[in-house]
Design a protein around this motif. Structure first.
Motif, PDB file in Angstrom:
ATOM      1  N   LEU A   1      35.327  28.674  -2.959  1.00 47.54           N
ATOM      2  CA  LEU A   1      35.566  27.817  -1.803  1.00 47.54           C
ATOM      3  C   LEU A   1      37.034  27.446  -1.632  1.00 47.54           C
ATOM      4  O   LEU A   1      37.428  26.992  -0.564  1.00 47.54           O
ATOM      5  CB  LEU A   1      34.740  26.540  -1.930  1.00 47.54           C
ATOM      6  N   LEU A   2      37.837  27.620  -2.679  1.00 48.97           N
ATOM      7  CA  LEU A   2      39.236  27.222  -2.634  1.00 48.97           C
ATOM      8  C   LEU A   2      40.135  28.428  -2.847  1.00 48.97           C
ATOM      9  O   LEU A   2      39.788  29.342  -3.586  1.00 48.97           O
ATOM     10  CB  LEU A   2      39.522  26.163  -3.707  1.00 48.97           C
ATOM     11  N   ASP A   3      41.299  28.418  -2.217  1.00 50.22           N
ATOM     12  CA  ASP A   3      42.236  29.530  -2.373  1.00 50.22           C
ATOM     13  C   ASP A   3      42.749  29.641  -3.797  1.00 50.22           C
ATOM     14  O   ASP A   3      42.985  30.736  -4.304  1.00 50.22           O
ATOM     15  CB  ASP A   3      43.425  29.356  -1.422  1.00 50.22           C
ATOM     16  N   GLN A   4      42.944  28.501  -4.454  1.00 50.20           N
ATOM     17  CA  GLN A   4      43.453  28.492  -5.815  1.00 50.20           C
ATOM     18  C   GLN A   4      42.555  27.619  -6.691  1.00 50.20           C
ATOM     19  O   GLN A   4      42.060  26.580  -6.225  1.00 50.20           O
ATOM     20  CB  GLN A   4      44.882  27.933  -5.865  1.00 50.20           C
ATOM     21  N   PRO A   5      42.373  27.978  -7.950  1.00 54.95           N
ATOM     22  CA  PRO A   5      41.558  27.170  -8.872  1.00 54.95           C
ATOM     23  C   PRO A   5      42.365  26.001  -9.439  1.00 54.95           C
ATOM     24  O   PRO A   5      42.496  25.832 -10.650  1.00 54.95           O
ATOM     25  CB  PRO A   5      41.178  28.172  -9.958  1.00 54.95           C
ATOM     26  N   VAL A   6      42.900  25.173  -8.534  1.00 60.14           N
ATOM     27  CA  VAL A   6      43.868  24.142  -8.907  1.00 60.14           C
ATOM     28  C   VAL A   6      43.539  22.851  -8.168  1.00 60.14           C
ATOM     29  O   VAL A   6      43.113  22.882  -7.009  1.00 60.14           O
ATOM     30  CB  VAL A   6      45.301  24.589  -8.536  1.00 60.14           C
ATOM     31  N   PHE A   7      43.729  21.713  -8.823  1.00 56.41           N
ATOM     32  CA  PHE A   7      43.757  20.431  -8.128  1.00 56.41           C
ATOM     33  C   PHE A   7      44.917  19.622  -8.679  1.00 56.41           C
ATOM     34  O   PHE A   7      45.390  19.865  -9.799  1.00 56.41           O
ATOM     35  CB  PHE A   7      42.428  19.668  -8.248  1.00 56.41           C
TER      36      PHE A   7
ATOM     37  N   ALA B   1      31.660  20.315   3.777  1.00 57.40           N
ATOM     38  CA  ALA B   1      32.822  19.669   4.393  1.00 57.40           C
ATOM     39  C   ALA B   1      33.691  20.768   4.958  1.00 57.40           C
ATOM     40  O   ALA B   1      34.838  20.920   4.591  1.00 57.40           O
ATOM     41  CB  ALA B   1      33.575  18.832   3.401  1.00 57.40           C
ATOM     42  N   GLY B   2      33.106  21.579   5.794  1.00 55.28           N
ATOM     43  CA  GLY B   2      33.801  22.762   6.249  1.00 55.28           C
ATOM     44  C   GLY B   2      33.672  23.847   5.211  1.00 55.28           C
ATOM     45  O   GLY B   2      33.839  25.032   5.491  1.00 55.28           O
ATOM     46  N   MET B   3      33.342  23.491   4.002  1.00 52.25           N
ATOM     47  CA  MET B   3      33.029  24.412   2.927  1.00 52.25           C
ATOM     48  C   MET B   3      31.653  24.010   2.385  1.00 52.25           C
ATOM     49  O   MET B   3      31.208  22.887   2.580  1.00 52.25           O
ATOM     50  CB  MET B   3      34.070  24.351   1.810  1.00 52.25           C
ATOM     51  N   THR B   4      30.980  24.916   1.723  1.00 53.30           N
ATOM     52  CA  THR B   4      29.630  24.633   1.239  1.00 53.30           C
ATOM     53  C   THR B   4      29.505  25.012  -0.228  1.00 53.30           C
ATOM     54  O   THR B   4      29.710  26.163  -0.591  1.00 53.30           O
ATOM     55  CB  THR B   4      28.587  25.428   2.048  1.00 53.30           C
ATOM     56  N   ALA B   5      29.157  24.048  -1.066  1.00 49.71           N
ATOM     57  CA  ALA B   5      28.886  24.312  -2.477  1.00 49.71           C
ATOM     58  C   ALA B   5      27.414  24.015  -2.723  1.00 49.71           C
ATOM     59  O   ALA B   5      26.982  22.875  -2.591  1.00 49.71           O
ATOM     60  CB  ALA B   5      29.756  23.439  -3.373  1.00 49.71           C
ATOM     61  N   LYS B   6      26.661  25.006  -3.049  1.00 49.67           N
ATOM     62  CA  LYS B   6      25.210  24.857  -3.146  1.00 49.67           C
ATOM     63  C   LYS B   6      24.771  24.373  -4.524  1.00 49.67           C
ATOM     64  O   LYS B   6      25.402  24.658  -5.533  1.00 49.67           O
ATOM     65  CB  LYS B   6      24.528  26.188  -2.829  1.00 49.67           C
ATOM     66  N   ASN B   7      23.653  23.639  -4.535  1.00 50.70           N
ATOM     67  CA  ASN B   7      22.975  23.233  -5.775  1.00 50.70           C
ATOM     68  C   ASN B   7      23.869  22.472  -6.745  1.00 50.70           C
ATOM     69  O   ASN B   7      23.870  22.732  -7.945  1.00 50.70           O
ATOM     70  CB  ASN B   7      22.367  24.454  -6.477  1.00 50.70           C
ATOM     71  N   GLN B   8      24.633  21.536  -6.217  1.00 48.02           N
ATOM     72  CA  GLN B   8      25.464  20.683  -7.068  1.00 48.02           C
ATOM     73  C   GLN B   8      24.624  19.556  -7.647  1.00 48.02           C
ATOM     74  O   GLN B   8      24.111  18.719  -6.917  1.00 48.02           O
ATOM     75  CB  GLN B   8      26.631  20.102  -6.268  1.00 48.02           C
ATOM     76  N   GLU B   9      24.483  19.512  -8.960  1.00 46.73           N
ATOM     77  CA  GLU B   9      23.694  18.463  -9.587  1.00 46.73           C
ATOM     78  C   GLU B   9      24.510  17.175  -9.721  1.00 46.73           C
ATOM     79  O   GLU B   9      25.724  17.212  -9.912  1.00 46.73           O
ATOM     80  CB  GLU B   9      23.204  18.922 -10.958  1.00 46.73           C
TER      81      GLU B   9
ATOM     82  N   ASN C   1      31.668  24.243  -9.503  1.00 43.91           N
ATOM     83  CA  ASN C   1      30.831  24.822  -8.456  1.00 43.91           C
ATOM     84  C   ASN C   1      31.681  25.345  -7.312  1.00 43.91           C
ATOM     85  O   ASN C   1      31.407  26.410  -6.742  1.00 43.91           O
ATOM     86  CB  ASN C   1      29.834  23.791  -7.934  1.00 43.91           C
ATOM     87  N   MET C   2      32.710  24.624  -6.955  1.00 42.58           N
ATOM     88  CA  MET C   2      33.614  25.088  -5.898  1.00 42.58           C
ATOM     89  C   MET C   2      34.267  26.412  -6.283  1.00 42.58           C
ATOM     90  O   MET C   2      34.413  27.315  -5.464  1.00 42.58           O
ATOM     91  CB  MET C   2      34.679  24.036  -5.619  1.00 42.58           C
ATOM     92  N   LEU C   3      34.670  26.510  -7.564  1.00 44.40           N
ATOM     93  CA  LEU C   3      35.302  27.742  -8.026  1.00 44.40           C
ATOM     94  C   LEU C   3      34.309  28.893  -8.063  1.00 44.40           C
ATOM     95  O   LEU C   3      34.618  30.016  -7.630  1.00 44.40           O
ATOM     96  CB  LEU C   3      35.898  27.529  -9.423  1.00 44.40           C
ATOM     97  N   ALA C   4      33.103  28.643  -8.570  1.00 47.68           N
ATOM     98  CA  ALA C   4      32.099  29.702  -8.686  1.00 47.68           C
ATOM     99  C   ALA C   4      31.736  30.268  -7.328  1.00 47.68           C
ATOM    100  O   ALA C   4      31.429  31.462  -7.205  1.00 47.68           O
ATOM    101  CB  ALA C   4      30.860  29.153  -9.384  1.00 47.68           C
ATOM    102  N   GLN C   5      31.786  29.441  -6.306  1.00 47.63           N
ATOM    103  CA  GLN C   5      31.421  29.889  -4.966  1.00 47.63           C
ATOM    104  C   GLN C   5      32.636  30.240  -4.108  1.00 47.63           C
ATOM    105  O   GLN C   5      32.523  30.434  -2.900  1.00 47.63           O
ATOM    106  CB  GLN C   5      30.559  28.814  -4.299  1.00 47.63           C
TER     107      GLN C   5
END
Length: 406
Positions: free
Chosen positions: A213-219, A160-168, A207-211
């Motif tokens: 993909l986000l500026d901050q580890p926050v939602f 989605a403009g970002m890519t998170a690989k191998n998400q189960e 997965n988003m954090l490991a790769q």
């Protein structure tokens, strides 16, 4: 060979890897069952103990979620869930509505191969129509307070403009009973810590954090109770917070156990008196649970204090004419008071031309190593903007801005 599937969130980009996911508010399963005169029979047939005995033989031997006591360790109260968001799976995309649930950590949607009545009334993932999908082959089983499901697992690439690989993720092929038949959502996207996961592999946010993909580890979540003209009733923001959605400072609370988003609650005060949790207790911030839940003895005392009377199906009803006289209930978290009035903790439903008022408190006996747990669900979270910080393992709360109805 590793399987690959595309997952595309229906979101809007802001800037610097901030992703907004609109949340819709719709009638809950409980409300729908009540309006159709089916609630009493449903609750009778779907008690967790009876359900487990009836369907346990349908699941693989040793399914972790069916072990004795497991159901009391994990809480899923989707009967009252009202806030859902959209995701898209596959290539080309297939749309699904999911609960973004901080009280679990798995992602699943129904499979086209599902044989249950519940799946027939929902969108189902058609793996054979996805050019990027390969079947993983393993099985999973998840116990829910309002049902069970069994499925197979696949892998996916998230884009989605970002890519998170191998998400189960899980494909549900068996959803026995009627718990999910009335649900307005198709599946669940868990946002708890990895320790809660039944499905192997990293949860979506991990997965988003490991790769990176986000500026901050926050939602963060904004949930509104106001009846607006537009369909949007809330928002999940991945990668940060939106200062336009809350007032005042953020009160940060450290996570005390990394499974649920669990924090310490200092006390619970009813009309200035603190007969509950007076020496501190543990609480869970849970977007997948609509009500506020706590130990049975404490909740029954609260029901009495707010004048709620039990019905023959275990709900607690309040005289709508008395709402203005009901006490304020205050949760003290990190030394700060979070006060709810009857307008916040009483749920109103129309049954024909009659208004019914129900208590927003529910008895759930859930025990942790630190003692009994309270669950602060959407009844609480509609009043407070909630921030989940994996970088510093903490939860932030601030007063949510309520929209003005013109």
């Amino acid at each position: 060979m590793r399987s690959v599937l595309l997952l595309l969130f229906i979101w809007t980009w802001t800037s610097s890897a901030l992703v907004r996911v609109p949340l819709k508010r719709v009638p809950s399963i409980r409300s729908q069952l009540r309006s159709e005169g089916l609630l009493q029979e449903f609750l009778k047939e779907n008690r967790p103990d009876m359900f487990g005995r009836r369907y346990s033989q349908c699941f693989p031997p040793g399914t972790p979620s069916l072990r004795l006591g497991r159901s009391s360790e994990k809480i899923y109260n989707f009967m009252d869930a009202q806030y859902f968001g959209d995701i898209t799976l596959g290539t080309p995309g297939q749309n699904f509505s999911v609960v973004f649930d901080t009280g679990s950590s798995d992602l699943w949607v129904p499979s086209t191969y599902c044989v249950s009545q519940a799946c027939a009334s929902h969108k189902r993932f058609r793996a054979f129509e996805s050019t990027s999908f390969r079947h993983d082959g393993r099985m999973f089983g998840i116990h829910y307070g309002s049902g069970h499901l069994l499925g197979v697992m696949g892998r996916q690439l998230t884009v989605a403009g970002m890519t998170a690989k191998n998400q189960e993720f899980g494909e549900s092929v068996y959803e026995p009973g009627s718990a999910f038949v009335m649900a307005r959502f198709d599946g669940v996207l868990g946002m708890g810590y990895p320790a809660l996961a039944e499905i192997l592999g990293n949860p979506v946010f991990d997965n988003m954090l490991a790769q990176k993909l986000l500026d901050q580890p926050v939602f963060s979540f904004y949930l509104s109770r106001k009846q607006l003209v537009e369909p949007q009733r809330g928002e999940l923001l991945l990668g940060g917070i939106d200062e336009a959605l809350y007032n005042g400072p953020i009160n940060w609370l450290p996570v005390t156990a990394k499974g649920y988003w669990q924090i310490k609650m200092d006390s619970l005060v009813v009309q200035g008196v603190s007969p509950f949790c007076s020496h501190g207790c543990q609480a869970i911030i849970d977007t997948g649970t609509s009500l506020i839940a706590g130990p049975t003895e404490d909740i029954l005392n609260i029901q009495q204090l707010i004048g709620a009377s039990p019905t023959n199906i275990g709900e607690f009803i309040i005289d709508c004419a008395r709402l203005i006289s009901l006490p304020r209930i205050t949760f003290v978290l990190g030394g700060k008071e979070y006060t709810l009035t009857s307008e916040h903790y009483v749920r109103k439903e129309m049954l024909g031309d009659r208004m019914l008022c129900f208590s927003g408190f529910q008895a759930v006996d859930m025990v942790s190593s630190e003692g009994p747990l309270w669950i602060l669900g959407d009844v609480f979270l509609t009043q407070f903007y909630s921030i989940f910080d994996r970088g510093q393992d903490r939860v932030g709360l601030a007063t949510a801005k309520q929209p003005v109805v013109v």
